[in-house]
Motif scaffolding. Structure first.
Motif, PDB file in Angstrom:
ATOM      1  N   VAL A  13       1.007  -1.235  -0.060  1.00 38.75           N
ATOM      2  CA  VAL A  13       0.243  -0.057  -0.017  1.00 38.75           C
ATOM      3  C   VAL A  13       0.990   1.380   0.023  1.00 38.75           C
ATOM      4  O   VAL A  13       0.635   2.271  -0.755  1.00 38.75           O
ATOM      5  N   SER A  17       1.031   4.102  -2.658  1.00 34.54           N
ATOM      6  CA  SER A  17       0.658   5.456  -2.431  1.00 34.54           C
ATOM      7  C   SER A  17       1.746   6.403  -3.166  1.00 34.54           C
ATOM      8  O   SER A  17       1.362   7.322  -3.737  1.00 34.54           O
ATOM      9  N   ASN A  21       1.088   9.243  -5.827  1.00 36.03           N
ATOM     10  CA  ASN A  21       1.473  10.654  -5.537  1.00 36.03           C
ATOM     11  C   ASN A  21       2.839  11.222  -6.431  1.00 36.03           C
ATOM     12  O   ASN A  21       2.472  12.327  -6.883  1.00 36.03           O
ATOM     13  N   CYS A  34      -6.471  11.013  -5.217  1.00 31.58           N
ATOM     14  CA  CYS A  34      -5.484   9.985  -5.198  1.00 31.58           C
ATOM     15  C   CYS A  34      -5.126   9.797  -3.867  1.00 31.58           C
ATOM     16  O   CYS A  34      -5.211   8.482  -3.255  1.00 31.58           O
ATOM     17  N   GLY A  35      -4.832  10.610  -2.987  1.00 29.72           N
ATOM     18  CA  GLY A  35      -4.760  10.766  -1.749  1.00 29.72           C
ATOM     19  C   GLY A  35      -5.803  10.381  -0.689  1.00 29.72           C
ATOM     20  O   GLY A  35      -5.530   9.292  -0.128  1.00 29.72           O
ATOM     21  N   THR A  38      -6.616   6.536  -1.736  1.00 27.03           N
ATOM     22  CA  THR A  38      -5.572   5.732  -0.764  1.00 27.03           C
ATOM     23  C   THR A  38      -6.009   5.364   0.446  1.00 27.03           C
ATOM     24  O   THR A  38      -5.865   4.516   0.812  1.00 27.03           O
ATOM     25  N   ALA A  39      -6.176   6.689   1.258  1.00 28.10           N
ATOM     26  CA  ALA A  39      -6.435   6.622   2.582  1.00 28.10           C
ATOM     27  C   ALA A  39      -7.669   5.654   2.711  1.00 28.10           C
ATOM     28  O   ALA A  39      -7.652   4.900   3.808  1.00 28.10           O
ATOM     29  N   THR A 111      -1.105  14.704  -1.263  1.00 30.88           N
ATOM     30  CA  THR A 111      -0.260  13.582  -1.107  1.00 30.88           C
ATOM     31  C   THR A 111       0.063  13.221   0.240  1.00 30.88           C
ATOM     32  O   THR A 111       0.256  12.011   0.640  1.00 30.88           O
ATOM     33  N   GLY A 114      -2.788  10.621   1.643  1.00 30.25           N
ATOM     34  CA  GLY A 114      -2.065   9.142   1.264  1.00 30.25           C
ATOM     35  C   GLY A 114      -0.957   8.811   2.211  1.00 30.25           C
ATOM     36  O   GLY A 114      -1.047   7.656   2.712  1.00 30.25           O
ATOM     37  N   ALA A 115      -0.024   9.514   2.292  1.00 23.66           N
ATOM     38  CA  ALA A 115       1.140   8.981   2.837  1.00 23.66           C
ATOM     39  C   ALA A 115       1.041   8.916   4.312  1.00 23.66           C
ATOM     40  O   ALA A 115       1.528   7.875   4.867  1.00 23.66           O
ATOM     41  N   ALA A 118      -1.034   5.525   5.048  1.00 21.16           N
ATOM     42  CA  ALA A 118      -0.433   4.438   4.533  1.00 21.16           C
ATOM     43  C   ALA A 118       0.681   4.123   5.683  1.00 21.16           C
ATOM     44  O   ALA A 118       0.857   2.980   6.175  1.00 21.16           O
TER      45      ALA A 118
END
Length: 267
Positions: A13, A17, A21, A34-35, A38-39, A111, A114-115, A118
């Protein structure tokens, strides 16, 4: 077995991610989509894995507390970084060079959403939590903190000092935040708020990554010991002091409320 499965899943994941990003870089709408995607996907996956492998309610990531806790602790993360960068500026390690871009700030927010999710699901939801069951809180703090710092050696501007700083200030603080509250929303919020403020608001480098995209354009003059140099403010001794101080407050609360787990069980 649970630990290996969860680490493998959330390592994938995290890689996905990072790839998303990179693909969305510079496009604020795509970065936000995207963020957020992903989350949300990672959280559903975490809950399903815990329910399946551990046969219990996922209290550490309860949907009912997501919004209030994430919002509150994201604000706290922004405030903590603002105080930290203010101290760095006071000692000559940060300077505002001008305005950046509002849209770049929004792209950075996507960004970082998501980061942060993850990374926290991997390091606090899987690694810290399951090592704690086996070896206790202190060992879990050490293992998750060191590995969290080591992850940042993969960044383009990484340094050994920066990785050690991340382990001490962020790895320890975020692990302590989970220990004290037993909620993943707290480290997720702190992580998101800190990183968003770092790049999205103050325009500084995040953990040795390339480029900054924020509301302000910042520079790091003076001593690298104060500014953090090419690694960014997280390499500053002042950031380390701030992170360790907050971690100490969380651990003090955890000790007083009986949240410290010793090897072999609580107590």
């Amino acid at each position: 077995m649970r630990l290996l499965v969860m680490i493998a899943v959330f390592a994938v994941v995290l890689v996905a991610s990072a790839a998303l990003n990179q693909a969305a870089s510079g496009n604020f709408a795509l970065a936000l989509i995207c963020g957020a995607s992903t989350a949300i996907g990672a959280l559903f996956m975490y809950r399903r894995l815990v329910s399946t492998l551990e046969k219990r309610p996922v209290t550490e990531a309860a949907w009912s507390t997501l919004a209030p806790q994430v919002l509150r602790w994201t604000a706290a993360g922004i405030a903590l970084f603002t105080v930290t960068i203010g101290l760095i500026a006071l000692f000559g390690g940060y300077r505002v060079e001008g305005w950046g871009s509002f849209w770049a700030m929004l792209a950075t927010l996507g960004t970082m959403i998501g980061a942060a999710v993850a990374e926290e699901l991997l390091f606090r939801g899987a690694l810290f939590r399951l090592v704690e069951e086996w070896l206790g809180t202190w060992a879990a703090l050490a293992v998750s903190g060191v590995l969290f710092g080591a992850l940042h050696l993969l960044n383009p501007g990484a340094t050994a000092w920066g990785a050690l700083a991340i382990a001490a200030e962020a790895g320890l603080m975020l692990g302590a935040a989970y220990t004290a509250t037993r909620s993943l929303w707290v480290p997720i919020g702190l992580h998101l708020g800190w990183n968003f403020a770092e790049s999205g608001l103050f325009g500084t480098v995040v953990s040795g990554t390339t480029g900054t995209h924020g509301l302000l354009r910042g520079s790091a003059p003076g001593s690298e010991l104060i500014s953090g140099g090419s690694f960014g403010p997280e390499g500053s001794v002042l950031a380390i002091v701030a992170g360790v101080a907050v971690a100490a407050l969380f651990l003090r609360h955890a000790y007083r409320t009986g949240q410290i787990v010793r090897r072999g069980g609580r107590g």
